[in-house]
Write a protein that holds these residues in place. Structure first.
Motif, PDB file in Angstrom:
ATOM      1  N   UNK A 102       0.841  -1.203   0.000  1.00  0.00           N
ATOM      2  CA  UNK A 102       0.000   0.000   0.000  1.00  0.00           C
ATOM      3  C   UNK A 102       0.876   1.253   0.000  1.00  0.00           C
ATOM      4  N   UNK A 103       1.930   1.241   0.802  1.00  0.00           N
ATOM      5  CA  UNK A 103       2.822   2.400   0.872  1.00  0.00           C
ATOM      6  C   UNK A 103       3.542   2.619  -0.457  1.00  0.00           C
ATOM      7  N   UNK A 104       3.963   1.550  -1.119  1.00  0.00           N
ATOM      8  CA  UNK A 104       4.588   1.687  -2.430  1.00  0.00           C
ATOM      9  C   UNK A 104       3.604   2.309  -3.416  1.00  0.00           C
ATOM     10  N   UNK A 105       2.389   1.798  -3.440  1.00  0.00           N
ATOM     11  CA  UNK A 105       1.348   2.316  -4.333  1.00  0.00           C
ATOM     12  C   UNK A 105       1.068   3.792  -4.045  1.00  0.00           C
ATOM     13  N   UNK A 106       0.950   4.137  -2.779  1.00  0.00           N
ATOM     14  CA  UNK A 106       0.700   5.531  -2.411  1.00  0.00           C
ATOM     15  C   UNK A 106       1.885   6.425  -2.771  1.00  0.00           C
ATOM     16  N   UNK A 107       3.101   5.907  -2.655  1.00  0.00           N
ATOM     17  CA  UNK A 107       4.277   6.670  -3.063  1.00  0.00           C
ATOM     18  C   UNK A 107       4.262   6.992  -4.546  1.00  0.00           C
ATOM     19  N   UNK A 108       3.887   5.997  -5.360  1.00  0.00           N
ATOM     20  CA  UNK A 108       3.790   6.228  -6.805  1.00  0.00           C
ATOM     21  C   UNK A 108       2.679   7.234  -7.102  1.00  0.00           C
ATOM     22  N   UNK A 109       1.528   7.087  -6.440  1.00  0.00           N
ATOM     23  CA  UNK A 109       0.428   8.049  -6.617  1.00  0.00           C
ATOM     24  C   UNK A 109       0.854   9.454  -6.208  1.00  0.00           C
ATOM     25  N   UNK A 136      -5.561  23.213 -10.896  1.00  0.00           N
ATOM     26  CA  UNK A 136      -4.566  23.035  -9.841  1.00  0.00           C
ATOM     27  C   UNK A 136      -5.166  22.925  -8.442  1.00  0.00           C
ATOM     28  N   UNK A 137      -6.285  23.615  -8.102  1.00  0.00           N
ATOM     29  CA  UNK A 137      -6.775  23.446  -6.725  1.00  0.00           C
ATOM     30  C   UNK A 137      -7.240  22.021  -6.414  1.00  0.00           C
ATOM     31  N   UNK A 138      -7.985  21.415  -7.331  1.00  0.00           N
ATOM     32  CA  UNK A 138      -8.458  20.056  -7.056  1.00  0.00           C
ATOM     33  C   UNK A 138      -7.299  19.062  -7.096  1.00  0.00           C
ATOM     34  N   UNK A 139      -6.332  19.292  -7.965  1.00  0.00           N
ATOM     35  CA  UNK A 139      -5.167  18.411  -8.005  1.00  0.00           C
ATOM     36  C   UNK A 139      -4.324  18.565  -6.738  1.00  0.00           C
ATOM     37  N   UNK A 140      -4.258  19.764  -6.198  1.00  0.00           N
ATOM     38  CA  UNK A 140      -3.523  19.978  -4.942  1.00  0.00           C
ATOM     39  C   UNK A 140      -4.221  19.264  -3.784  1.00  0.00           C
ATOM     40  N   UNK A 141      -5.554  19.333  -3.752  1.00  0.00           N
ATOM     41  CA  UNK A 141      -6.309  18.627  -2.704  1.00  0.00           C
ATOM     42  C   UNK A 141      -6.116  17.121  -2.844  1.00  0.00           C
ATOM     43  N   UNK A 142      -6.143  16.634  -4.079  1.00  0.00           N
ATOM     44  CA  UNK A 142      -5.922  15.208  -4.303  1.00  0.00           C
ATOM     45  C   UNK A 142      -4.534  14.783  -3.818  1.00  0.00           C
ATOM     46  N   UNK A 143      -3.528  15.561  -4.150  1.00  0.00           N
ATOM     47  CA  UNK A 143      -2.160  15.241  -3.739  1.00  0.00           C
ATOM     48  C   UNK A 143      -2.021  15.294  -2.222  1.00  0.00           C
ATOM     49  N   UNK A 144      -2.659  16.283  -1.599  1.00  0.00           N
ATOM     50  CA  UNK A 144      -2.626  16.386  -0.143  1.00  0.00           C
ATOM     51  C   UNK A 144      -3.308  15.183   0.503  1.00  0.00           C
ATOM     52  N   UNK A 145      -4.441  14.756  -0.049  1.00  0.00           N
ATOM     53  CA  UNK A 145      -5.140  13.581   0.470  1.00  0.00           C
ATOM     54  C   UNK A 145      -4.304  12.319   0.345  1.00  0.00           C
ATOM     55  N   UNK A 146      -3.607  12.159  -0.772  1.00  0.00           N
ATOM     56  CA  UNK A 146      -2.729  10.997  -0.957  1.00  0.00           C
ATOM     57  C   UNK A 146      -1.570  11.055   0.038  1.00  0.00           C
ATOM     58  N   UNK A 147      -1.024  12.253   0.257  1.00  0.00           N
ATOM     59  CA  UNK A 147       0.057  12.421   1.232  1.00  0.00           C
ATOM     60  C   UNK A 147      -0.419  12.042   2.641  1.00  0.00           C
ATOM     61  N   UNK A 148      -1.619  12.488   3.012  1.00  0.00           N
ATOM     62  CA  UNK A 148      -2.153  12.127   4.331  1.00  0.00           C
ATOM     63  C   UNK A 148      -2.386  10.625   4.446  1.00  0.00           C
ATOM     64  N   UNK A 149      -2.816  10.008   3.353  1.00  0.00           N
ATOM     65  CA  UNK A 149      -3.025   8.563   3.357  1.00  0.00           C
ATOM     66  C   UNK A 149      -1.698   7.834   3.553  1.00  0.00           C
ATOM     67  N   UNK A 150      -0.635   8.337   2.922  1.00  0.00           N
ATOM     68  CA  UNK A 150       0.685   7.741   3.102  1.00  0.00           C
ATOM     69  C   UNK A 150       1.155   7.892   4.549  1.00  0.00           C
ATOM     70  N   UNK A 151       0.945   9.077   5.124  1.00  0.00           N
ATOM     71  CA  UNK A 151       1.303   9.270   6.538  1.00  0.00           C
ATOM     72  C   UNK A 151       0.521   8.311   7.437  1.00  0.00           C
ATOM     73  N   UNK A 152      -0.768   8.103   7.136  1.00  0.00           N
ATOM     74  CA  UNK A 152      -1.585   7.199   7.936  1.00  0.00           C
ATOM     75  C   UNK A 152      -1.136   5.752   7.753  1.00  0.00           C
ATOM     76  N   UNK A 153      -0.707   5.396   6.552  1.00  0.00           N
ATOM     77  CA  UNK A 153      -0.210   4.039   6.315  1.00  0.00           C
ATOM     78  C   UNK A 153       1.067   3.792   7.123  1.00  0.00           C
ATOM     79  N   UNK A 154       1.928   4.800   7.209  1.00  0.00           N
ATOM     80  CA  UNK A 154       3.148   4.673   8.019  1.00  0.00           C
ATOM     81  C   UNK A 154       2.773   4.529   9.493  1.00  0.00           C
ATOM     82  N   UNK A 155       1.787   5.297   9.934  1.00  0.00           N
ATOM     83  CA  UNK A 155       1.304   5.172  11.305  1.00  0.00           C
ATOM     84  C   UNK A 155       0.751   3.772  11.557  1.00  0.00           C
ATOM     85  N   UNK A 156      -0.015   3.239  10.601  1.00  0.00           N
ATOM     86  CA  UNK A 156      -0.560   1.885  10.738  1.00  0.00           C
ATOM     87  C   UNK A 156       0.565   0.856  10.785  1.00  0.00           C
ATOM     88  N   UNK A 157       1.614   1.076   9.995  1.00  0.00           N
ATOM     89  CA  UNK A 157       2.768   0.174  10.010  1.00  0.00           C
ATOM     90  C   UNK A 157       3.399   0.144  11.395  1.00  0.00           C
TER      91      UNK A 157
END
Length: 170
Positions: A102-109, A136-157
């Motif tokens: 999941x973290x690899x996939x989120x990193x690529x995203x 750019x605003x919606x793409x920035x929100x998408x990127x921020x959401x993916x970043x938060x998901x990656x942080x949460x995946x690290x927390x879950x790890x």
């Protein structure tokens, strides 16, 4: 686990809980927007050309900003053939293995999201509709959401490693 890891887990979980609870309320904004668009068309004969796109942008925000909170709460769909029969420590060990994918996939995203947001910003990319909003605003929100998901995946790890070792993080 070290105090730095405990602090990281607590900070990420708290921040994602706050963002997730904010994202939950976006559904009401989306509903109000759609009611406004329907009312404008039916009662005033003036359709709102931006309402559908705006509701799509809000839906993207709703899903991607709420995803880390959903992961934190264990609300994601899980294929459960043998998983529920495992002990808590074996489930955690299984999760440690799978979260790496999941973290690899989120990193690529995240890499693609940053690139796409940078492109949209640099070239003032607009959507090909009559409203033509900047992308750019919606793409920035998408990127921020993916970043938060990656942080949460690290927390879950970190939490799963602690459980697998028999010393869960509170």
């Amino acid at each position: 686990m070290s105090e730095a890891i405990r602090l990281y887990v607590r900070w990420v979980d708290t921040f994602n809980r706050w963002v997730g609870r904010f994202a939950m309320r976006l559904i009401f904004v989306m509903a109000a927007l759609m009611l406004y668009a329907i009312g404008s068309r039916l009662f005033f004969g003036a359709p709102v050309n931006w309402s559908m796109e705006m509701s799509q942008f809000l839906l993207v925000s709703y899903f991607l900003l709420g995803g880390p909170y959903s992961m934190q709460m264990g609300s994601h769909v899980r294929m459960d053939l043998f998983y529920s029969q495992l002990s808590a420590r074996r489930r955690a060990a299984t999760d440690v293995f799978t979260i790496l994918f999941v973290m690899f996939y989120l990193g690529v995203l995240l890499w693609g999201g940053i690139s796409s947001t940078e492109y949209a910003w640099s070239y003032n990319q607009k959507n090909y509709t009559s409203w033509a909003p900047p992308m750019w605003p919606v793409k920035a929100v998408m990127t921020f959401g993916i970043f938060l998901m990656l942080l949460q995946a690290i927390s879950a790890l970190f939490k799963d490693v602690a459980i697998a070792r028999g010393k869960p993080i509170e």
